[in-house]
Structure formats: structure tokens, C-alpha cells
Scaffold this motif. Structure first.
Motif: not given
Length: 390
Positions: A228, A260, A266, A268, A296-297, A299
Motif C-alpha cells: 500500500s 490504518n 490502496r 492512503y 482512503e480515509q 481507520h
């Protein structure tokens, strides 16, 4: 007033992922009564096992309960269950030691009982010795030395002057080795560039080979090691005890530290999206805000940076009230963070060890069910946390 505000912000940021420099102490076994501290789930005791470790960084348990502990200036030590400290283990490579850079994490092979292999992440110097990149070396631990050493991973190009090198090492159940890294700070945009390894979580086989099912392995314009990307500076990682997925923590800039669960391929977001601001007090250069399509947001995110470092899920029986909790070190706020989870969702947070006023660099669960903590100080400590009443 504007200048004073900026200076204050910079001073506060120095408590997080910037490192203090002081003359070294000498490791020593400590024989002192434990101190008792309160928590929401009952009192706990803190026993100081070792003092005088110079900026200890990573901790791994050997079969039988002895520990391997790294010191950032470049020493690896073996520490017994009673806190007896060995001389530095020999056979280590050369390190780039400056600021946050040096000897970082340590992990033992999943098949250590048969191969005696120890893995170390560290800042590796370039040929001129003026820049560094994250690297991983492995060697057989025998007679107080690492033998038959082999570099199994190296971050290229080398861009760091001593900042944002990561790094944690985690083996998954299939035997892959995950290596967390940083963006080297001088080149934040590299975290978005797939032909570079800065700002990436990478996944390799223990001998350095690239797994065939890595997400970018078939792309000519990308590094096959990448799992990632778009990460700023990941200094914590652990395998979830139930889902068996890797979780990571990373430093935001001024605010915006992240937890995360990185998924294959993905993005980030760093530095295009972030929940923090630059150390100048202005928006992060190149950022478009807190969100963007295809990114991505976090976590979980902290508006005020704890300065996240090592992390561990608790699965032992010594603290049944803490079973399933996630523990994270806090450098900037000098605390141990305890997160209660419902599945993957963070439900509650408690701060521990604040009375010690020590930067928490790493936390691990020991084979005895206790928690073991390293404090990132020039006179760094190895602490054991147990229930106050057994």
C-alpha cells in the motif's frame, strides 16, 4: 504574535517524531519495587527492569523469554527475564545514525527454533554516507553475534537525511514479511510515486523475494514490493489476533496521526490528503484537504498528534479486562494508549503511564502475559506492566 505561534507549534512538534540528542547512559539492571498506577479497569504495577538504554527502539522475545532490544545508535542487546543486559551483539551492518535514523526494529523468524534468524530494520547509508534509506538485514544469532548476514530489503532511492525512515517488521501467518517505512520527509510527494519505495508499506518473502500476488507486481511502472502507499511515517505495526490482518500506525504532521488497516494496492493519501497541518501552521504543501477521490480515509485519526510508535494487541490472561485491546506508544504525549475495540471499531481510549513522563517507543506482550514497554530516552527504560495484585 504570528512568529511566536509558529515557534510554539514547532516546539510542540519536536516532542513527536523528532528525536532529542543527549550523552549516552550505560545499561544497568534495576532492582526496585514496582510502582502502582490507576486505570479505568483496575490498578496495574510498573516494574523497571533495565535503565540506561540509549534510545531503545524495538523489542522481540526469544524462545525461553529472553529479549532482543535495539538501541537507535546501533546496538543490539540480549536481555534476560531478570533484566541482565548483554554486551552489544556483534556482526551488525553499518548504520546511518542521525535524528530519527539508526537501528530500528527487531523481529525473529517464525521458524527461529530451526533457523535462529533475526531480522533488523535500520537506516542504511548511501555510498557517500550523506543520505539513507530503510533496509532490512537478517542473520543467524549464535554466540553473541549475527552470522551469515544478508540484506533482504533496501529502500531506493536513498533520500533521507535522518527523518521519516519508519520502521516496524511484522510476519503474517503465510510467512510474508511486512516492512513499514516513511516518506523521508524531504520528498513527501514520493509517497504517491509507485516507482519509489518512500511512504510505502512493503510485503516480501523473508529472503527478499517479491510475492507473486503483490498488487503491483505486474506493472512495469511500479515497484513490486509495494503493498500500500501514500503513508507518511509508519512507526507502529501489529497483526490482529482474530482477523490476522496487519494494522499500522503513522505520524501525521501537526495533528492527524493515523491508525490504518492497509489493504492491498490502496492509496492512503499522504501528502495529498491529511487531517493535520504543516509545522509552519499552514496547510501541508500539495494537500487538497482531508479527502479526495480514490484515496482512503484513516481507520482512526487523532486531531492532536500523540506521536504514535510501537503497537501491540493484548491477548494474554494476566489482564482479562484488557483482552482484545490495542496498545500504542505515544512519543509526543509520553503515554501508553489503550484502545478498546468492537471488532475493528475503536470504542474507547484510555491513557496510561502518563505519570512517568517518558516517551513510549515500543510495547509488546511477553510470553508471561505481561506488557513490556521501551521508553525513548537517552536513559531509556525497559518496563514490565503487571496487575497490581496477583
Amino acid at each position: 504574535m504570528r512568529i511566536l505561534a509558529v515557534l510554539l507549534l514547532l516546539a510542540l512538534s519536536a516532542c513527536g517524531d523528532k528525536e532529542p540528542v543527549s550523552p549516552a547512559a550505560q545499561p544497568r539492571t534495576v532492582q526496585a519495587a514496582p510502582s502502582v498506577h490507576e486505570s479505568e479497569k483496575g490498578n496495574y504495577a510498573v516494574t523497571e527492569l533495565v535503565a540506561g538504554l540509549e534510545h531503545p527502539w524495538g523489542l522481540a522475545f526469544l524462545p525461553g523469554g529472553d529479549m532482543l532490544v535495539t538501541e537507535r545508535p546501533g546496538r543490539l542487546r540480549r536481555i534476560s527475564k531478570a533484566g541482565q543486559v548483554s554486551a552489544p551483539i556483534t556482526g551488525l551492518p553499518d548504520f546511518f545514525v542521525d535524528g530519527q535514523a539508526g537501528l530500528l526494529d527487531v523481529a525473529i523468524s517464525p521458524t527461529f527454533a530451526s533457523d535462529n534468524l533475526v531480522y533488523l530494520s535500520y537506516a542504511e547509508p548511501n555510498l557517500r554516507g550523506n543520505k539513507a534509506g530503510t533496509a532490512v538485514v537478517r542473520g543467524r544469532l549464535q554466540d553473541g553475534a549475527l552470522q551469515d548476514t544478508q540484506v533482504v530489503y533496501r529502500q531506493e532511492p536513498k533520500l533521507s537525511h535522518g527523518t521519516h525512515v519508519g520502521s516496524r517488521l511484522v510476519f503474517d501467518d503465510a510467512g510474508h514479511l511486512f516492512v513499514t517505512q516513511g516518506d523521508n520527509r524531504v520528498a513527501a510527494a514520493a509517497a504517491q510515486e509507485l516507482d519509489k519505495l518512500q511512504g510505502k508499506l512493503v510485503r516480501i518473502w523473508p529472503d527478499g523475494r517479491i510475492p507473486d500476488d503483490n498488487p503491483f507486481v505486474k506493472r512495469a511502472d511500479a515497484r513490486g514490493e509495494i503493498w500500500s502507499y501514500g503513508h507518511r511515517n509508519m512507526q507502529g505495526a501489529a497483526l490482529h489476533p482474530v482477523t490476522r490482518q496487519i494494522w499500522t500506525s503513522e505520524h501525521g504532521p501537526m495533528g492527524g496521526d493515523e491508525l490504518n488497516i492497509p489493504q492491498a494496492g490502496r492509496n492512503y493519501g499522504w501528502p495529498v490528503i491529511t487531517h493535520g497541518i504543516d509545522y509552519s501552521g499552514e496547510p501541508v504543501p500539495g494537500s487538497v484537504g482531508k479527502s479526495a477521490p480514490g484515496m482512503e480515509q484513516p481507520h482512526h485519526v487523532w486531531a492532536v498528534s500523540p506521536g504514535l510508535s510501537g503497537m501491540a494487541f493484548y491477548t494474554g490472561d494476566l489482564f482479562p479486562q484488557w483482552k482484545g485491546n490495542l496498545f500504542l506508544g505515544s512519543l509526543a504525549q509520553s503515554e501508553l494508549i489503550r484502545l478498546e475495540l468492537d471488532g475493528d471499531k475503536v470504542m474507547h481510549e484510555e491513557r496510561l503511564l502518563g505519570a512517568l513522563k517518558q516517551r513510549i517507543r515500543d510495547v509488546r506482550q511477553g510470553p508471561d502475559g505481561a506488557l513490556y514497554v521501551l521508553t525513548d530516552e537517552v536513559d531509556g527504560k525497559l518496563l514490565r506492566i503487571t496487575p497490581a495484585v496477583l
